[in-house]
Design an enzyme around this catalytic site. Structure first.
Site, PDB file in Angstrom:
ATOM      1  N   HIS A  43      -8.352   3.531   8.537  1.00 34.24           N
ATOM      2  CA  HIS A  43      -8.866   2.267   8.032  1.00 34.24           C
ATOM      3  C   HIS A  43     -10.305   2.005   8.472  1.00 34.24           C
ATOM      4  O   HIS A  43     -11.061   1.376   7.730  1.00 34.24           O
ATOM      5  CB  HIS A  43      -7.968   1.111   8.476  1.00 34.24           C
ATOM      6  CG  HIS A  43      -6.806   0.871   7.571  1.00 34.24           C
ATOM      7  ND1 HIS A  43      -5.594   1.516   7.726  1.00 34.24           N
ATOM      8  CD2 HIS A  43      -6.653   0.072   6.484  1.00 34.24           C
ATOM      9  CE1 HIS A  43      -4.751   1.124   6.782  1.00 34.24           C
ATOM     10  NE2 HIS A  43      -5.368   0.258   6.019  1.00 34.24           N
ATOM     11  N   ASN A  56       0.839  -1.202   0.000  1.00 34.26           N
ATOM     12  CA  ASN A  56       0.000   0.000   0.000  1.00 34.26           C
ATOM     13  C   ASN A  56       0.877   1.257   0.000  1.00 34.26           C
ATOM     14  O   ASN A  56       0.799   2.112   0.886  1.00 34.26           O
ATOM     15  CB  ASN A  56      -0.941  -0.012   1.204  1.00 34.26           C
ATOM     16  CG  ASN A  56      -2.187   0.827   0.962  1.00 34.26           C
ATOM     17  OD1 ASN A  56      -2.309   1.504  -0.066  1.00 34.26           O
ATOM     18  ND2 ASN A  56      -3.110   0.803   1.902  1.00 34.26           N
TER      19      ASN A  56
END
Length: 421
Positions: A274, A243
């Site tokens: 998140h 990521n």
């Protein structure tokens, strides 16, 4: 900062409503993915505008100077950057300057310096073709999807907390299954991020330039490097290649700007971004321990094993095994999401890696991060080994616009050096 707090707060409210209000049993309206990407874009652009228009140049780090936006974007530019069709669903994040460079249709050239100091343009292509890069990435998507639909379902992560498995399996078997089950859970991310990258490339975005042989590179906004992930020999190397654009965002909006404990603040921000599942917070808080312990071990013992190639190979194999187990151990709550199954897993392992990390931090001294000690230097994570090897190429390559503007070449080269860092 106001923009950052508002955008992150709004994202958190959306995630709470998605989990606790809009989850209707069999159907769940998951709109958080696009919201997470837009939050990254809004906050990163806010800091880039602030750096370019309201801070002194000498107070900025090298990467902040390169990415600083010195003109307020128009409403059309702002909405285009945040809501363009290429990255609205799954990203990946890109800097505002890179996006505007693409939208304005600037071409790139490979400049090579001759012995007399003059530049010889050997390769020039206004619109380099992304076809090969897109085909390669679609092939990776197909293989990742096939792996996910066949192998992943046979190796569920939840089996790690199965009562019978925990009671009958030996420790080596349990740790081996832990590794393979978490490895099998990764292809769905490989599929999504590689497909998003391919979509951007197919639209013409993501071109990083030519190498010395005139070969095009379409990895400007790539979000992962699969080979480096699977063969990581350190916790940091794994994070550097997983990521990638989100890690860059965390570095730019938090790590570089934190006044104390930048590593802890960055992991906490990542957990908040998140979502609201407790498993995310357990994973990232565990990640803080793992990162600090791995850093302490690397700083204190690695130099004893790098002189002899044979010893270095043994060291790499051992650190690869340790890294893969540590990563798998850390991210189990990220997959299980809830508190009870996460603590069931950790308690079945007697919190062994938590305790080991704390002991490492007590035994080995940890070098303090010297942030802000020099105006023109910043302590930043070193990105991939591949980009390190390309440092000499970046020094030779010069990316320019069609009118060969020196200032633009210097600015773009600076941005890619910042990306390397």
């Amino acid at each position: 900062r106001y923009c950052f707090v508002f955008a992150l707060g709004y994202l958190t409210v959306c995630q709470i409503t998605r989990v606790y209000i809009f989850d209707y049993g069999q159907y769940s309206a998951d709109f958080s993915g696009p919201m997470m990407i837009i939050t990254q874009k809004i906050t990163s652009l806010a800091f880039e505008i602030h750096d370019g228009m309201f801070r002194k140049t000498e107070d900025l780090t090298p990467s902040q100077r390169c990415l600083a936006v010195r003109r307020m974007p128009s409403l059309l530019e702002y909405l285009s950057y945040n809501c363009n069709f290429m990255g609205i669903l799954a990203g990946p994040l890109c800097s505002y300057k890179d996006y505007i460079t693409f939208i304005e249709g600037r071409s790139y050239q490979l400049q090579q310096s001759e012995a007399n100091g003059k530049e010889d343009t050997k390769y020039e292509q206004t619109d380099p073709s992304p076809n090969i890069a897109v085909a390669q990435k679609l092939l990776i998507c197909g293989l990742s999807l096939l792996f996910h639909m066949t192998i992943t379902k046979t190796l569920p992560v939840e089996y790690n907390i199965d009562d019978n498995f925990r009671a009958t399996a030996s420790w080596p078997v349990r740790f081996f299954y832990l590794y393979v089950s978490l490895m099998a859970a990764r292809p769905k991310y490989y599929f999504a991020w590689t497909l998003a990258d391919a979509i951007n490339n197919a639209a013409g975005f993501g071109f990083r330039g030519y190498d010395k042989n005139g070969v095009t590179h379409w990895d400007l906004i790539s979000n992962l490097r699969i080979q480096q992930i699977e063969f990581s020999t350190s916790f940091k190397m794994f994070l550097d290649n997983w990521n990638i654009q989100t890690a860059l965002w965390l570095k730019r909006v938090c790590y570089e700007r934190a006044t104390f404990s930048p590593t802890i603040q960055t992991f906490i921000l990542s957990a908040i971004w998140h979502g609201v599942y407790p498993g995310y917070y357990l994973t990232f808080l565990t990640g803080v321990l793992m990162t600090l312990a791995a850093r302490a071990i690397r700083n204190n013992i690695r130099h004893y094993f790098v002189e002899s190639p044979a010893v270095k190979l043994c060291y790499d194999i051992i650190t690869w095994m340790a890294t893969q187990v540590a990563i798998s151990y850390t991210v189990v709550p990220f997959v299980l999401l809830s508190v009870k199954p996460s603590f069931t897993f950790y308690s079945s392992c007697y919190f062994c890696l938590h305790i080991a990390s704390i002991l490492v931090l007590l035994v080995f001294p940890l070098k303090r991060t010297q942030k802000g000690s020099k105006k023109h230097e910043s302590v930043q994570p070193v990105w991939s080994r591949k980009l390190e090897e390309e440092e000499n190429l970046l020094q030779k390559n010069s990316y320019s616009t069609t009118n060969n503007s020196f200032s633009q070449k210097q600015e773009i080269t600076c941005r890619y050096q910042a990306l390397k860092q």
